[in-house]
Design a protein around this motif. Structure first.
Motif, PDB file in Angstrom:
ATOM      1  N   LEU A 103       0.704  -1.428  -0.212  1.00 32.61           N
ATOM      2  CA  LEU A 103       0.043  -0.352  -0.039  1.00 32.61           C
ATOM      3  C   LEU A 103       0.893   1.399  -0.202  1.00 32.61           C
ATOM      4  O   LEU A 103       0.144   2.762  -0.284  1.00 32.61           O
ATOM      5  N   ARG A 109       0.001   1.982  -5.892  1.00 34.50           N
ATOM      6  CA  ARG A 109      -1.383   2.376  -5.483  1.00 34.50           C
ATOM      7  C   ARG A 109      -2.063   3.014  -6.473  1.00 34.50           C
ATOM      8  O   ARG A 109      -3.387   2.628  -6.350  1.00 34.50           O
ATOM      9  N   HIS A 110      -1.425   3.969  -7.448  1.00 33.24           N
ATOM     10  CA  HIS A 110      -1.820   4.462  -8.673  1.00 33.24           C
ATOM     11  C   HIS A 110      -2.826   3.484  -9.348  1.00 33.24           C
ATOM     12  O   HIS A 110      -3.387   3.441 -10.275  1.00 33.24           O
ATOM     13  N   LEU A 175      -6.052   3.196  -0.051  1.00 39.22           N
ATOM     14  CA  LEU A 175      -6.436   3.791  -1.643  1.00 39.22           C
ATOM     15  C   LEU A 175      -6.669   5.120  -1.942  1.00 39.22           C
ATOM     16  O   LEU A 175      -6.165   5.675  -3.057  1.00 39.22           O
ATOM     17  N   GLU A 178      -3.334   8.948   0.934  1.00 43.66           N
ATOM     18  CA  GLU A 178      -1.857   8.067   1.015  1.00 43.66           C
ATOM     19  C   GLU A 178      -1.050   7.805   2.096  1.00 43.66           C
ATOM     20  O   GLU A 178      -0.850   9.070   3.074  1.00 43.66           O
TER      21      GLU A 178
END
Length: 212
Positions: A103, A109-110, A175, A178
């Motif tokens: 994470l 994440r993107h 998600l 951040e």
């Protein structure tokens, strides 16, 4: 087998029996990741991926029969080489640390956000992503929770699927916001587990202790 580049019309014939190029595999997957991040799944076409990777479109289709299959493979590629954290001997602590590591990786994440954002217009792709990528991990996480209940680290009437869903909900939230570090993620996940009654030392043991 002959391979034709659609842009030039040139056909190159590879020697019979030549093994599949690992370099081509990596270049195609990396190009797919880049374009998925830049443009999203709708605009990451096989033609654009092949062009970015410097290979013919046929080279892509030899490896993946559809764009959706390729994009799913690209997401797995972006995760990087890591052992499956939810094996037969995995603990809840193993699961927490593994989720935290993923994470805080910006590219992962993107990508995950791109896939979740595709749920409105590309439901088929998201369903494949869920069945191939998420569902096996959710099943493994459920088994981790079940083992920890049996070991006495959760109250005996705990539901392993509810524990799984609580953790997955935090993952979804993180998600969108951040986290500052893997330690921050671990803290959030452990906080949820404490609310579910988790104790690193089995319930009922005289030495039962709470994590700070």
């Amino acid at each position: 087998m002959a391979e034709t580049d659609a842009a030039s019309g040139v056909t190159a014939r590879a020697p019979r029996g030549r093994p599949r190029s690992a370099d081509h595999d990596a270049a195609i997957l990396e190009a797919a990741v880049e374009l998925l991040l830049e443009r999203g799944p709708d605009s990451a076409s096989v033609e654009a991926i092949a062009r970015r990777a410097g290979v013919a479109k046929l080279t892509v289709y030899r490896r993946w029969t559809s764009k959706d299959d390729l994009l799913i493979a690209a997401v797995e590629h972006a995760r990087g080489p890591s052992p499956q954290p939810f094996g037969a001997d995995a603990s809840m602590e193993d699961a927490v640390q593994a989720m935290a590591r993923q994470l805080v990786r910006p590219r992962f994440r993107h990508l995950a956000a791109r896939m979740l954002g595709a749920s409105v217009d590309r439901r088929e792709l998201v369903q494949v992503y869920f069945s191939q990528h998420l569902e096996p991990r959710l099943k493994d996480l459920t088994e981790v929770a079940r083992r920890e209940i049996t070991a006495g680290r959760f109250p005996p009437d705990s539901d392993p699927e509810v524990i799984r869903d609580m953790l997955f909900g935090v993952v979804g939230q993180l998600l969108l916001v951040e986290p500052s570090s893997a330690k921050d993620v671990e803290g959030r996940l452990r906080g949820i587990l404490r609310q579910a009654g988790y104790r690193p030392t089995p319930h009922g043991d005289r030495g039962d202790s709470h994590e700070p």
